[in-house]
Design an enzyme around this catalytic site. Sequence first.
Site, PDB file in Angstrom:
ATOM      1  N   PHE A   8     -17.073 -32.254 -25.528  1.00 28.74           N
ATOM      2  CA  PHE A   8     -17.909 -31.770 -26.622  1.00 28.74           C
ATOM      3  C   PHE A   8     -18.906 -32.829 -27.083  1.00 28.74           C
ATOM      4  O   PHE A   8     -18.542 -33.999 -27.255  1.00 28.74           O
ATOM      5  CB  PHE A   8     -17.045 -31.418 -27.847  1.00 28.74           C
ATOM      6  N   ASP A   9     -20.132 -32.406 -27.307  1.00 22.12           N
ATOM      7  CA  ASP A   9     -21.012 -33.177 -28.173  1.00 22.12           C
ATOM      8  C   ASP A   9     -20.444 -33.013 -29.586  1.00 22.12           C
ATOM      9  O   ASP A   9     -19.628 -32.115 -29.828  1.00 22.12           O
ATOM     10  CB  ASP A   9     -22.433 -32.616 -28.078  1.00 22.12           C
ATOM     11  N   MET A  10     -20.864 -33.865 -30.525  1.00 25.59           N
ATOM     12  CA  MET A  10     -20.314 -33.734 -31.878  1.00 25.59           C
ATOM     13  C   MET A  10     -21.291 -33.081 -32.853  1.00 25.59           C
ATOM     14  O   MET A  10     -21.040 -31.988 -33.361  1.00 25.59           O
ATOM     15  CB  MET A  10     -19.881 -35.096 -32.430  1.00 25.59           C
TER      16      MET A  10
END
Length: 223
Positions: A8-10
């Site tokens: 995941f990107d945040m």
Amino acid sequence: MTLEAIIFDMDGVLIDSEKFYMESEQLILKSFGIEVEALHFRKYCGTTQDYIWSHIKEEFDLPVSLEELKEMAPVYLLKLFKEKGVELIPGVEKLVTNLAKSPLKTAVASSTGKVLIKEHLTGLGIASCFDTLQSGEEVANSKPAPDVFLKAAEVLNVDPKNCLVIEDSRNGVLAAKAAGMTCIGFNNLNYPPIDIKEADEIITDMSVLTIEFMKQVFSQAKE
């Protein structure tokens, strides 16, 4: 090939924080007497502070150095985080909780600094759902280079081809594809859309991301 890991990107994927970055950039410009809509800075989502401020400095001919702008940025940003609070994107808590119970490995790979990644995810109660947290500040090249995603795969001990990335920015999607990973792009309907056409699948609601759905996207991308 088998799906082994979800990365995941945040910002903008796990947490609704992009609005604070845009607002902080707007406020800094205002301190120089320049009035700009916050959404003007939407194009910088998913990029590094070096990239953002070098381009803003050039665009608006700001009379201070890049280093001074980078020193100002976290002061404004952290003040907004403290005053307004960061929230999870709807659907994220259920998703990462289910993933933590599954055999799939999980990681966060963000351009944000490591300290802030840990602070946000710990404060929101989901840090323990991930096997590793990777920051763009820990690799040589930032997104759209694949470095941070490849580092996450290395730490997870997973072939990049067996990873699926969730991203919301063009640079993030390009980085995921450059890493040889399958990518689902998220366009949040609360903000103007970003061009993420290179993603293997585009969604507008994080709640659709069941494990079964992600496995299906991964399989179709490998056909």
